[in-house]
Structures are given as C-alpha cells and as structure tokens.
Design an enzyme around this catalytic site. Structure first.
Site, PDB file in Angstrom:
ATOM      1  N   TYR A  69       0.842  -1.194   0.000  1.00  0.00           N
ATOM      2  CA  TYR A  69       0.000   0.000   0.000  1.00  0.00           C
ATOM      3  C   TYR A  69       0.878   1.245   0.000  1.00  0.00           C
ATOM      4  CZ  TYR A  69       0.621   0.852   5.056  1.00  0.00           C
ATOM      5  OH  TYR A  69       1.139   1.130   6.299  1.00  0.00           O
ATOM      6  N   CYS A  70       0.322   2.314  -0.518  1.00  0.00           N
ATOM      7  CA  CYS A  70       0.971   3.619  -0.534  1.00  0.00           C
ATOM      8  C   CYS A  70      -0.060   4.624  -0.019  1.00  0.00           C
ATOM      9  CB  CYS A  70       1.474   3.952  -1.941  1.00  0.00           C
ATOM     10  SG  CYS A  70       0.163   3.967  -3.182  1.00  0.00           S
ATOM     11  N   GLU A  71       0.043   5.860  -0.403  1.00  0.00           N
ATOM     12  CA  GLU A  71      -0.901   6.865   0.098  1.00  0.00           C
ATOM     13  C   GLU A  71      -2.289   6.727  -0.523  1.00  0.00           C
ATOM     14  OE1 GLU A  71      -1.974   9.527   2.785  1.00  0.00           O
ATOM     15  OE2 GLU A  71       0.104   8.911   2.601  1.00  0.00           O
ATOM     16  N   GLY A  73      -2.859   4.534  -3.593  1.00  0.00           N
ATOM     17  CA  GLY A  73      -2.996   3.302  -4.369  1.00  0.00           C
ATOM     18  C   GLY A  73      -2.245   3.287  -5.682  1.00  0.00           C
ATOM     19  N   TYR A  97      -3.436   3.972   1.882  1.00  0.00           N
ATOM     20  CA  TYR A  97      -3.549   4.370   3.282  1.00  0.00           C
ATOM     21  C   TYR A  97      -4.707   5.339   3.499  1.00  0.00           C
ATOM     22  CZ  TYR A  97      -2.143   5.772   7.961  1.00  0.00           C
ATOM     23  OH  TYR A  97      -2.124   6.011   9.311  1.00  0.00           O
TER      24      TYR A  97
END
Length: 112
Positions: A69-71, A73, A97
């Site tokens: 996951y990142c901020e 997607g 996130y």
C-alpha cells in the site's frame, strides 16, 4: 473475499487486509517515505519505500505473499507490476492508506 486479478497481482479492499495476512502470513508493506510512515501506518506494516524497491525486493523471501500500500494506491500498482514475477502472491490495497484511514481511522498506528 472478492479480489480482482490484474496484470499478475490482485487488488483488495482495506477490510480484506487482515484476512490475507492471517491466511497467507503475508507481509504488509508500506511503500511511502519514512516521514509518512512515522506520521501513521497500518499496524504491523513494514516500511519499504518504493524508491528502494530494487534493493529490498531481492531480500524478501520469494514465496512470501506481499500486501502493498501507498498513500492513494497508485504507487502500489507500480510496485506490484515490478514484483509480479515473484512466486508469492502480490496484493495491492485499493485506495491505499487514505482508504484505510477513512475506513478505520481510529485503528491507525502511529509510531512514537
């Protein structure tokens, strides 16, 4: 569990993270930079920034499933494409996130 197979990896919703971690002993990977990770991250996530993927991807067990996951997607999709040749499953969290915070804001873990 409803997942979508795309380009050799699967996209999952935030409410599926725990199920995949438990079922597959998947490693939860936060791809954001160290500062973002320190401000808050999903409990038990390991911070492995996308910019260093060439280094850390060689060090992970080949058959271990990964949840990325990142901020928002987008970066996790890029990382998943780079990791799709792994023998272990690769998942990305839809909405990243930000989606996790909206769904489970009170559950977010902050490092002291």
């Amino acid at each position: 569990m409803e997942t979508a197979q795309v380009y050799g990896f699967e996209m999952i919703h935030t409410d599926e993270i725990d199920k995949v971690v438990q079922r597959e002993r998947a490693l939860l990977v936060d791809l954001r930079d160290e500062e973002s990770y320190r401000r808050g991250h999903i409990k038990y996530a390991r911070n492995l920034p996308l910019r260093s993927i060439a280094e850390w991807s060689r060090e992970l067990p080949e058959r271990r499933s990964l949840i990325l996951y990142c901020e928002h997607g987008n970066q996790s999709l890029l990382a998943a494409r780079k990791l799709k040749e792994r023998k272990g499953a690769v998942y990305t969290v839809i909405g990243g996130y930000e989606a996790y915070q909206k769904a489970f804001g009170a559950s977010m873990y902050k490092r002291d």
